[in-house]
Design a protein around this motif. Structure first.
Motif, mmCIF file in Angstrom:
data_model
loop_
_atom_site.group_PDB
_atom_site.id
_atom_site.type_symbol
_atom_site.label_atom_id
_atom_site.label_comp_id
_atom_site.label_asym_id
_atom_site.label_seq_id
_atom_site.Cartn_x
_atom_site.Cartn_y
_atom_site.Cartn_z
ATOM 1 N N GLU A 66 0.838 -1.205 0.000
ATOM 2 C CA GLU A 66 0.000 0.000 0.000
ATOM 3 C C GLU A 66 0.872 1.254 0.000
ATOM 4 O O GLU A 66 0.576 2.224 -0.703
ATOM 5 N N ASN A 68 3.966 1.510 -1.148
ATOM 6 C CA ASN A 68 4.574 1.622 -2.477
ATOM 7 C C ASN A 68 3.568 2.159 -3.495
ATOM 8 O O ASN A 68 3.917 2.971 -4.357
ATOM 9 N N GLN A 69 2.303 1.705 -3.389
ATOM 10 C CA GLN A 69 1.257 2.183 -4.293
ATOM 11 C C GLN A 69 1.016 3.673 -4.075
ATOM 12 O O GLN A 69 0.829 4.431 -5.032
ATOM 13 N N THR A 70 1.040 4.096 -2.806
ATOM 14 C CA THR A 70 0.849 5.510 -2.491
ATOM 15 C C THR A 70 1.989 6.346 -3.073
ATOM 16 O O THR A 70 1.750 7.420 -3.641
ATOM 17 N N LEU A 72 3.886 5.537 -5.646
ATOM 18 C CA LEU A 72 3.738 5.534 -7.104
ATOM 19 C C LEU A 72 2.681 6.538 -7.533
ATOM 20 O O LEU A 72 2.887 7.301 -8.483
ATOM 21 N N GLN A 73 1.541 6.558 -6.815
ATOM 22 C CA GLN A 73 0.464 7.499 -7.146
ATOM 23 C C GLN A 73 0.939 8.936 -6.955
ATOM 24 O O GLN A 73 0.639 9.809 -7.774
ATOM 25 N N ALA A 74 1.698 9.164 -5.866
ATOM 26 C CA ALA A 74 2.222 10.510 -5.617
ATOM 27 C C ALA A 74 3.183 10.932 -6.729
ATOM 28 O O ALA A 74 3.145 12.081 -7.187
ATOM 29 N N GLN A 75 4.022 10.001 -7.186
ATOM 30 C CA GLN A 75 4.947 10.317 -8.279
ATOM 31 C C GLN A 75 4.175 10.670 -9.545
ATOM 32 O O GLN A 75 4.525 11.620 -10.259
ATOM 33 N N GLN A 76 3.117 9.902 -9.828
ATOM 34 C CA GLN A 76 2.303 10.188 -11.011
ATOM 35 C C GLN A 76 1.598 11.537 -10.877
ATOM 36 O O GLN A 76 1.530 12.306 -11.841
ATOM 37 N N ASP A 77 1.085 11.817 -9.663
ATOM 38 C CA ASP A 77 0.418 13.101 -9.430
ATOM 39 C C ASP A 77 1.396 14.251 -9.611
ATOM 40 O O ASP A 77 1.049 15.284 -10.212
ATOM 41 N N HIS A 79 4.141 14.235 -11.402
ATOM 42 C CA HIS A 79 4.464 14.340 -12.833
ATOM 43 C C HIS A 79 3.354 15.079 -13.587
ATOM 44 O O HIS A 79 3.612 15.964 -14.404
ATOM 45 N N HIS A 80 2.093 14.717 -13.262
ATOM 46 C CA HIS A 80 0.957 15.373 -13.911
ATOM 47 C C HIS A 80 0.913 16.852 -13.536
ATOM 48 O O HIS A 80 0.696 17.722 -14.388
#
Length: 131
Positions: A66, A68-70, A72-77, A79-80
């Protein structure tokens, strides 16, 4: 005593010895049985500890997944958000350039109007003097 009586006494002595050995064996068996029961209790506790440890490991693994998923999501956010910010900055630069051009055109128009008014005033002044 007759020989049969002697044998009977010897047999009784042997029987008593055997009985005594049997009681000793039963006593040792009870001790062994008690130790076995204690070992079984320890084994059950060890099994429970192992199961608890497995559950904790599964929980930690799930928490790490969980986490790691958080991340990853933060990195994507991020980047966006960076992409959006970059686009907004570029749009802002374009708007600033457009406004600068419009202000320059407006200033040029005012300058031209001032020159036209000055020329018209001079022409009107000359016409008034001529008349």
């Amino acid at each position: 005593l007759q020989e049969s009586d002697v044998r009977l006494l010897e047999t009784q002595l042997q029987l008593q010895e055997t009985h005594s050995q049997l009681e000793e064996a039963q006593s040792q068996l009870q001790v062994s049985d008690t130790r076995l029961q204690e070992t079984q209790v320890h084994l059950q506790q060890a099994q429970k500890n192992f199961q608890d440890s497995q559950q904790q490991t599964q929980d930690l693994t799930r928490q790490v997944q969980e986490y790691n998923q958080t991340i990853l999501q933060a990195q994507q956010d991020i980047h966006h958000l960076y992409g959006t910010t970059q686009k907004n900055f570029q749009d802002s630069q374009q708007q600033t350039q457009d406004l600068t051009r419009q202000v320059q055109e407006y200033n040029q128009t005012i300058l031209q109007a001032q020159q036209d008014i000055h020329h018209l005033y001079g022409t009107t002044q000359k016409n008034f003097q001529d008349s």
